[in-house]
Design an enzyme around this catalytic site. Sequence first.
Site: not given
Length: 183
Positions: A84, A86, A150
Site C-alpha cells: 500500500g 509502496g 484495505e
Amino acid sequence: MDLADRLLSELRPGLAPDVLAQLGPVAEALAQAGRIACYGVGREGLMMKALAMRLYHLGCDAHVVGDMTTPPLAAGDILMVSAGPGEFSTVAALVGVAQGAGARVICVTAEPGGTVPQAADLVLHIPAQTMAADQGTATTSILPMGSLYEALMFLVFELLVLDLRDRLGITPEAMRANHTNLE
C-alpha cells in the site's frame, strides 16, 4: 454529511473507471498463470488471503505465502503482493526471490512510485490513504490508518474475481463446489 455518506464518497475514487480499467490486464495475467502466490502484511495481508481464497474457488492454483503448503514459484507463475505505501522490506525481499525464480510479480499499491511497485511487472494502483499518509495534512480519510485502502482492496478484488470468473468460464456453482466442507 453523516459518516456513512462521507465514507461512501471516499470509496468512489477507488472504484473510478480508470482504476477499474486496470483489472483486465491483471485478470488476464492471473488467467494465464501456473501457480499464484499472494502476500501482504498486516490488514493488507488479510485482504490478500481473501483474494487467494477466491482464486482457489475459481479453480486457480492459488496459495498464501507463509503457509506450509505453498509451493515454489517458477517461470509462468505469479507472486501477487500488496505494498500500500509502496515499500515493505518483507514484500521487497519476496519480490526479489520470485523474480529470481522466473515468476512475474503483480503489485497492488496506493503509491505506484514506491520501490516495490517500481520493481513489479504489473501494478494495480488503488488511490487511497494508507498508514503511510494518515497524519496531519496528508490525512484524506475519516477512517483510521490504512482502512480506506484495505476496504478498497476487498472491493476491487471482488470485481477482479468477477472478471476472472468470466474469462475462465467458471460458474457460480463451480466456485461453490470448491468451497471447503470443513467448517
